[in-house]
Write a protein that holds these residues in place. Sequence first.
Motif, PDB file in Angstrom:
ATOM      1  N   MET A   1      19.654  16.665  -3.377  1.00 25.02           N
ATOM      2  CA  MET A   1      19.916  16.677  -1.944  1.00 25.02           C
ATOM      3  C   MET A   1      21.164  17.514  -1.680  1.00 25.02           C
ATOM      4  O   MET A   1      22.137  17.447  -2.429  1.00 25.02           O
ATOM      5  N   GLU A   2      21.133  18.307  -0.583  1.00 29.29           N
ATOM      6  CA  GLU A   2      22.267  19.137  -0.210  1.00 29.29           C
ATOM      7  C   GLU A   2      22.446  19.112   1.300  1.00 29.29           C
ATOM      8  O   GLU A   2      21.465  19.103   2.055  1.00 29.29           O
ATOM      9  N   LEU A   3      23.691  19.127   1.738  1.00 33.11           N
ATOM     10  CA  LEU A   3      24.017  19.227   3.157  1.00 33.11           C
ATOM     11  C   LEU A   3      24.428  20.658   3.442  1.00 33.11           C
ATOM     12  O   LEU A   3      25.452  21.136   2.941  1.00 33.11           O
ATOM     13  N   LEU A   4      23.619  21.368   4.228  1.00 32.68           N
ATOM     14  CA  LEU A   4      23.916  22.747   4.580  1.00 32.68           C
ATOM     15  C   LEU A   4      24.714  22.773   5.872  1.00 32.68           C
ATOM     16  O   LEU A   4      24.370  22.082   6.840  1.00 32.68           O
ATOM     17  N   GLY A   5      25.781  23.567   5.884  1.00 26.40           N
ATOM     18  CA  GLY A   5      26.584  23.628   7.089  1.00 26.40           C
ATOM     19  C   GLY A   5      27.627  24.716   7.045  1.00 26.40           C
ATOM     20  O   GLY A   5      27.688  25.530   6.122  1.00 26.40           O
ATOM     21  N   SER A   6      28.452  24.732   8.084  1.00 23.98           N
ATOM     22  CA  SER A   6      29.548  25.676   8.216  1.00 23.98           C
ATOM     23  C   SER A   6      30.779  24.899   8.680  1.00 23.98           C
ATOM     24  O   SER A   6      30.673  24.031   9.554  1.00 23.98           O
ATOM     25  N   ASP A   7      31.930  25.216   8.108  1.00 23.91           N
ATOM     26  CA  ASP A   7      33.139  24.435   8.362  1.00 23.91           C
ATOM     27  C   ASP A   7      33.524  24.373   9.837  1.00 23.91           C
ATOM     28  O   ASP A   7      34.067  23.369  10.295  1.00 23.91           O
ATOM     29  N   ALA A   8      33.288  25.445  10.585  1.00 27.49           N
ATOM     30  CA  ALA A   8      33.747  25.486  11.979  1.00 27.49           C
ATOM     31  C   ALA A   8      32.879  24.661  12.916  1.00 27.49           C
ATOM     32  O   ALA A   8      33.307  24.343  14.028  1.00 27.49           O
ATOM     33  N   SER A   9      31.678  24.294  12.492  1.00 31.19           N
ATOM     34  CA  SER A   9      30.768  23.562  13.369  1.00 31.19           C
ATOM     35  C   SER A   9      31.213  22.109  13.536  1.00 31.19           C
ATOM     36  O   SER A   9      31.328  21.377  12.540  1.00 31.19           O
ATOM     37  N   PRO A  10      31.413  21.656  14.774  1.00 28.84           N
ATOM     38  CA  PRO A  10      31.778  20.244  14.962  1.00 28.84           C
ATOM     39  C   PRO A  10      30.631  19.308  14.618  1.00 28.84           C
ATOM     40  O   PRO A  10      30.855  18.156  14.233  1.00 28.84           O
ATOM     41  N   ARG A  42      18.356  31.148   3.535  1.00 27.29           N
ATOM     42  CA  ARG A  42      18.393  29.822   2.913  1.00 27.29           C
ATOM     43  C   ARG A  42      18.330  28.729   3.972  1.00 27.29           C
ATOM     44  O   ARG A  42      17.634  27.719   3.807  1.00 27.29           O
ATOM     45  N   LEU A  43      19.059  28.915   5.067  1.00 21.52           N
ATOM     46  CA  LEU A  43      19.046  27.936   6.153  1.00 21.52           C
ATOM     47  C   LEU A  43      17.731  27.988   6.912  1.00 21.52           C
ATOM     48  O   LEU A  43      17.122  26.949   7.193  1.00 21.52           O
ATOM     49  N   ASN A  44      17.290  29.180   7.265  1.00 26.28           N
ATOM     50  CA  ASN A  44      16.075  29.314   8.065  1.00 26.28           C
ATOM     51  C   ASN A  44      14.849  28.773   7.347  1.00 26.28           C
ATOM     52  O   ASN A  44      13.923  28.258   7.988  1.00 26.28           O
ATOM     53  N   SER A  45      14.826  28.882   6.023  1.00 26.27           N
ATOM     54  CA  SER A  45      13.688  28.347   5.278  1.00 26.27           C
ATOM     55  C   SER A  45      13.757  26.825   5.191  1.00 26.27           C
ATOM     56  O   SER A  45      12.725  26.160   5.079  1.00 26.27           O
ATOM     57  N   ALA A  46      14.960  26.289   5.252  1.00 20.53           N
ATOM     58  CA  ALA A  46      15.111  24.830   5.225  1.00 20.53           C
ATOM     59  C   ALA A  46      14.881  24.219   6.599  1.00 20.53           C
ATOM     60  O   ALA A  46      14.264  23.157   6.725  1.00 20.53           O
ATOM     61  N   ARG A  57      16.335  17.597   1.232  1.00 19.26           N
ATOM     62  CA  ARG A  57      16.029  16.456   0.360  1.00 19.26           C
ATOM     63  C   ARG A  57      15.116  16.892  -0.778  1.00 19.26           C
ATOM     64  O   ARG A  57      14.307  17.805  -0.629  1.00 19.26           O
ATOM     65  N   ASP A  58      15.245  16.194  -1.889  1.00 16.42           N
ATOM     66  CA  ASP A  58      14.394  16.484  -3.050  1.00 16.42           C
ATOM     67  C   ASP A  58      12.981  15.951  -2.851  1.00 16.42           C
ATOM     68  O   ASP A  58      12.017  16.584  -3.268  1.00 16.42           O
ATOM     69  N   GLY A  59      12.865  14.815  -2.184  1.00 22.67           N
ATOM     70  CA  GLY A  59      11.562  14.161  -2.107  1.00 22.67           C
ATOM     71  C   GLY A  59      10.970  14.112  -0.725  1.00 22.67           C
ATOM     72  O   GLY A  59      10.219  13.191  -0.403  1.00 22.67           O
ATOM     73  N   GLY A  60      11.280  15.075   0.120  1.00 21.20           N
ATOM     74  CA  GLY A  60      10.743  15.067   1.468  1.00 21.20           C
ATOM     75  C   GLY A  60      11.204  16.285   2.226  1.00 21.20           C
ATOM     76  O   GLY A  60      12.007  17.071   1.729  1.00 21.20           O
ATOM     77  N   PRO A  61      10.712  16.442   3.454  1.00 17.83           N
ATOM     78  CA  PRO A  61      11.117  17.608   4.241  1.00 17.83           C
ATOM     79  C   PRO A  61      12.601  17.544   4.608  1.00 17.83           C
ATOM     80  O   PRO A  61      13.201  16.474   4.638  1.00 17.83           O
ATOM     81  N   THR A  62      13.159  18.702   4.880  1.00 19.40           N
ATOM     82  CA  THR A  62      14.546  18.789   5.320  1.00 19.40           C
ATOM     83  C   THR A  62      14.718  18.025   6.627  1.00 19.40           C
ATOM     84  O   THR A  62      13.871  18.074   7.518  1.00 19.40           O
ATOM     85  N   ILE A  63      15.832  17.307   6.717  1.00 21.20           N
ATOM     86  CA  ILE A  63      16.197  16.591   7.943  1.00 21.20           C
ATOM     87  C   ILE A  63      17.238  17.421   8.672  1.00 21.20           C
ATOM     88  O   ILE A  63      18.194  17.917   8.060  1.00 21.20           O
ATOM     89  N   SER A  66      22.219  16.890  13.952  1.00 15.66           N
ATOM     90  CA  SER A  66      23.312  16.073  13.420  1.00 15.66           C
ATOM     91  C   SER A  66      23.070  14.586  13.589  1.00 15.66           C
ATOM     92  O   SER A  66      23.415  13.793  12.706  1.00 15.66           O
ATOM     93  N   ASN A  67      22.460  14.180  14.699  1.00 17.42           N
ATOM     94  CA  ASN A  67      22.217  12.750  14.905  1.00 17.42           C
ATOM     95  C   ASN A  67      21.224  12.201  13.893  1.00 17.42           C
ATOM     96  O   ASN A  67      21.400  11.091  13.370  1.00 17.42           O
ATOM     97  N   VAL A  68      20.180  12.972  13.602  1.00 14.00           N
ATOM     98  CA  VAL A  68      19.181  12.530  12.635  1.00 14.00           C
ATOM     99  C   VAL A  68      19.787  12.486  11.235  1.00 14.00           C
ATOM    100  O   VAL A  68      19.591  11.518  10.480  1.00 14.00           O
ATOM    101  N   VAL A  69      20.534  13.525  10.889  1.00  8.68           N
ATOM    102  CA  VAL A  69      21.188  13.571   9.581  1.00  8.68           C
ATOM    103  C   VAL A  69      22.124  12.378   9.419  1.00  8.68           C
ATOM    104  O   VAL A  69      22.123  11.697   8.383  1.00  8.68           O
ATOM    105  N   CYS A  70      22.917  12.113  10.446  1.00  4.45           N
ATOM    106  CA  CYS A  70      23.888  11.014  10.349  1.00  4.45           C
ATOM    107  C   CYS A  70      23.204   9.656  10.267  1.00  4.45           C
ATOM    108  O   CYS A  70      23.621   8.799   9.479  1.00  4.45           O
ATOM    109  N   ARG A  71      22.161   9.459  11.056  1.00  4.28           N
ATOM    110  CA  ARG A  71      21.448   8.176  10.980  1.00  4.28           C
ATOM    111  C   ARG A  71      20.826   7.986   9.598  1.00  4.28           C
ATOM    112  O   ARG A  71      20.847   6.892   9.036  1.00  4.28           O
ATOM    113  N   PHE A  72      20.256   9.056   9.043  1.00  5.15           N
ATOM    114  CA  PHE A  72      19.644   8.971   7.722  1.00  5.15           C
ATOM    115  C   PHE A  72      20.692   8.621   6.664  1.00  5.15           C
ATOM    116  O   PHE A  72      20.484   7.706   5.847  1.00  5.15           O
TER     117      PHE A  72
END
Length: 199
Positions: A1-10, A42-46, A57-63, A66-72
Amino acid sequence: MELLGSDASPFVRKARVLVAEAGITDVPYVQVTATPMGGEERLNSANPLGKIPALVRDGGPTIYDSNVVCRFLDDRAQAGLYPAGRLWETLTLEATGDGIMEAAVGIVYEKRLRPEELWWNDWFDAQWLKVTRSLDALERQWMSHLYGPLDMGQVSVACALGYLDLRHGDRDWRGGRDALAAWYKRFAERPSMVATAPE
């Protein structure tokens, strides 16, 4: 599992603060380039929307979103940052913080992605009015919740205020909002906020 992001994004910072507060150690953070005009492959394909954060995620589609990611992540870690006893207040406060972010990011994108002669000043004013109305509402009716037990509403608001400092430092969001400014000064000292502060 990996969290893709950019530092400047709130929005990314919100997820990263949750990761830190929940003590999650098995989700590495990976920097990617994202813009409304199209980010890296890499981001657009995810995430077909090309938006961050995205949780691969390794075992499912990318989430994504931000709200969905945080709830998960909160559910996975059983961190309790969406407490059942005050869920609707937490979600509303989170939505307020997210709305401030959206309006503030919208101003930045208008300036960054359009030629200056096409800038729409009415757009700037309308977006900033959303920010100021929201800040006034926080000052007026949300301080007791902000000072309560930690939840994602507080995290969202703090990340929004941090973004205002980062990208809109010439506007005095603290003026006339002493209680909110004092709360943010204290909250920004949390290790999770310090560790995720953009350069």
